[in-house]
Write a protein that holds these residues in place. Structure first.
Motif, PDB file in Angstrom:
ATOM      1  N   TYR A   1       1.464 -10.337 -10.189  1.00 34.63           N
ATOM      2  CA  TYR A   1       1.186  -9.520  -9.012  1.00 34.63           C
ATOM      3  C   TYR A   1      -0.117  -9.969  -8.358  1.00 34.63           C
ATOM      4  O   TYR A   1      -0.917 -10.688  -8.962  1.00 34.63           O
ATOM      5  CB  TYR A   1       1.082  -8.030  -9.377  1.00 34.63           C
ATOM      6  CG  TYR A   1      -0.161  -7.697 -10.170  1.00 34.63           C
ATOM      7  CD1 TYR A   1      -1.291  -7.204  -9.521  1.00 34.63           C
ATOM      8  CD2 TYR A   1      -0.228  -7.897 -11.534  1.00 34.63           C
ATOM      9  CE1 TYR A   1      -2.448  -6.921 -10.226  1.00 34.63           C
ATOM     10  CE2 TYR A   1      -1.370  -7.616 -12.247  1.00 34.63           C
ATOM     11  CZ  TYR A   1      -2.473  -7.116 -11.590  1.00 34.63           C
ATOM     12  OH  TYR A   1      -3.622  -6.846 -12.284  1.00 34.63           O
ATOM     13  N   VAL A   2      -0.322  -9.537  -7.135  1.00 33.14           N
ATOM     14  CA  VAL A   2      -1.573  -9.765  -6.402  1.00 33.14           C
ATOM     15  C   VAL A   2      -2.028  -8.405  -5.891  1.00 33.14           C
ATOM     16  O   VAL A   2      -1.301  -7.737  -5.150  1.00 33.14           O
ATOM     17  CB  VAL A   2      -1.365 -10.737  -5.218  1.00 33.14           C
ATOM     18  CG1 VAL A   2      -2.641 -10.878  -4.409  1.00 33.14           C
ATOM     19  CG2 VAL A   2      -0.877 -12.087  -5.715  1.00 33.14           C
ATOM     20  N   GLN A   3      -3.203  -7.966  -6.294  1.00 34.98           N
ATOM     21  CA  GLN A   3      -3.762  -6.688  -5.853  1.00 34.98           C
ATOM     22  C   GLN A   3      -4.507  -6.915  -4.546  1.00 34.98           C
ATOM     23  O   GLN A   3      -5.465  -7.668  -4.498  1.00 34.98           O
ATOM     24  CB  GLN A   3      -4.721  -6.135  -6.919  1.00 34.98           C
ATOM     25  CG  GLN A   3      -5.283  -4.786  -6.606  1.00 34.98           C
ATOM     26  CD  GLN A   3      -4.253  -3.689  -6.786  1.00 34.98           C
ATOM     27  OE1 GLN A   3      -3.390  -3.770  -7.650  1.00 34.98           O
ATOM     28  NE2 GLN A   3      -4.334  -2.669  -5.964  1.00 34.98           N
ATOM     29  N   LEU A   4      -4.059  -6.267  -3.483  1.00 31.51           N
ATOM     30  CA  LEU A   4      -4.694  -6.438  -2.183  1.00 31.51           C
ATOM     31  C   LEU A   4      -5.556  -5.245  -1.787  1.00 31.51           C
ATOM     32  O   LEU A   4      -6.529  -5.405  -1.064  1.00 31.51           O
ATOM     33  CB  LEU A   4      -3.637  -6.702  -1.108  1.00 31.51           C
ATOM     34  CG  LEU A   4      -2.825  -7.977  -1.313  1.00 31.51           C
ATOM     35  CD1 LEU A   4      -1.732  -8.083  -0.262  1.00 31.51           C
ATOM     36  CD2 LEU A   4      -3.719  -9.207  -1.295  1.00 31.51           C
ATOM     37  N   GLU A   5      -5.180  -4.055  -2.229  1.00 33.78           N
ATOM     38  CA  GLU A   5      -5.944  -2.846  -1.921  1.00 33.78           C
ATOM     39  C   GLU A   5      -5.819  -1.876  -3.075  1.00 33.78           C
ATOM     40  O   GLU A   5      -4.897  -1.964  -3.870  1.00 33.78           O
ATOM     41  CB  GLU A   5      -5.413  -2.165  -0.650  1.00 33.78           C
ATOM     42  CG  GLU A   5      -5.626  -2.959   0.610  1.00 33.78           C
ATOM     43  CD  GLU A   5      -5.222  -2.167   1.855  1.00 33.78           C
ATOM     44  OE1 GLU A   5      -5.179  -0.932   1.813  1.00 33.78           O
ATOM     45  OE2 GLU A   5      -4.929  -2.823   2.859  1.00 33.78           O
ATOM     46  N   GLY A   6      -6.723  -0.918  -3.120  1.00 36.79           N
ATOM     47  CA  GLY A   6      -6.639   0.160  -4.099  1.00 36.79           C
ATOM     48  C   GLY A   6      -7.069  -0.252  -5.488  1.00 36.79           C
ATOM     49  O   GLY A   6      -7.574  -1.348  -5.720  1.00 36.79           O
ATOM     50  N   LYS A   7      -6.857   0.671  -6.418  1.00 40.78           N
ATOM     51  CA  LYS A   7      -7.263   0.470  -7.806  1.00 40.78           C
ATOM     52  C   LYS A   7      -6.293  -0.470  -8.515  1.00 40.78           C
ATOM     53  O   LYS A   7      -5.081  -0.241  -8.519  1.00 40.78           O
ATOM     54  CB  LYS A   7      -7.311   1.812  -8.534  1.00 40.78           C
ATOM     55  CG  LYS A   7      -7.798   1.684  -9.949  1.00 40.78           C
ATOM     56  CD  LYS A   7      -8.042   3.029 -10.587  1.00 40.78           C
ATOM     57  CE  LYS A   7      -8.557   2.795 -12.000  1.00 40.78           C
ATOM     58  NZ  LYS A   7      -9.062   3.996 -12.607  1.00 40.78           N
ATOM     59  N   GLU A   8      -6.828  -1.504  -9.097  1.00 44.18           N
ATOM     60  CA  GLU A   8      -5.997  -2.471  -9.804  1.00 44.18           C
ATOM     61  C   GLU A   8      -5.543  -1.906 -11.148  1.00 44.18           C
ATOM     62  O   GLU A   8      -6.321  -1.308 -11.880  1.00 44.18           O
ATOM     63  CB  GLU A   8      -6.765  -3.771 -10.036  1.00 44.18           C
ATOM     64  CG  GLU A   8      -5.926  -4.832 -10.688  1.00 44.18           C
ATOM     65  CD  GLU A   8      -6.599  -6.189 -10.693  1.00 44.18           C
ATOM     66  OE1 GLU A   8      -5.942  -7.142 -11.140  1.00 44.18           O
ATOM     67  OE2 GLU A   8      -7.747  -6.311 -10.265  1.00 44.18           O
ATOM     68  N   ARG A   9      -4.287  -2.075 -11.429  1.00 45.73           N
ATOM     69  CA  ARG A   9      -3.691  -1.731 -12.716  1.00 45.73           C
ATOM     70  C   ARG A   9      -2.977  -2.987 -13.214  1.00 45.73           C
ATOM     71  O   ARG A   9      -2.233  -3.619 -12.469  1.00 45.73           O
ATOM     72  CB  ARG A   9      -2.679  -0.602 -12.576  1.00 45.73           C
ATOM     73  CG  ARG A   9      -3.224   0.657 -11.935  1.00 45.73           C
ATOM     74  CD  ARG A   9      -3.733   1.594 -12.967  1.00 45.73           C
ATOM     75  NE  ARG A   9      -4.013   2.893 -12.358  1.00 45.73           N
ATOM     76  CZ  ARG A   9      -4.782   3.773 -12.924  1.00 45.73           C
ATOM     77  NH1 ARG A   9      -5.331   3.505 -14.086  1.00 45.73           N
ATOM     78  NH2 ARG A   9      -5.016   4.922 -12.353  1.00 45.73           N
TER      79      ARG A   9
END
Length: 96
Positions: free
Chosen positions: A42-50
């Motif tokens: 996955y790629v986290q672009l916004e918000g809290k990373e999980r």
């Protein structure tokens, strides 16, 4: 109309969470759920990373909610409550 069950998870106790995953899979399948992504890249672009992201498709929002409220899923969830930080949302899919 189909629905997506979207979970974002940070596992804090891998052993207990493993028991949750072992029990949750069959409970989800019993309610018509099919995994589309489960711990995938996955790629986290916004918000809290999980670190763990799960997407399952259900026949309807009602089926997904019934799964969540079922005795089988709640038994699985009892292993995850103190073993992870989780966000879970059910979203109805738009028609193609």
């Amino acid at each position: 109309m189909t629905a997506l069950w979207i979970a974002h998870v940070t596992v804090t106790d891998p052993e207990a969470y493993g028991e949750y995953a072992r029990l949750a899979g069959p409970a989800i399948a019993a309610h018509g759920g099919v995994f589309l992504a489960r711990g995938s890249r996955y790629v986290q672009l916004e918000g809290k990373e999980r670190a763990r992201n799960v997407v399952a498709r259900f026949p309807s929002v009602e089926d997904a909610v019934a799964c969540y409220r079922s005795a089988e899923y709640q038994a699985a969830l009892s292993h995850a409550r103190d073993a992870a930080e989780r966000d879970l949302v059910i979203v109805e899919e738009n028609p193609a």
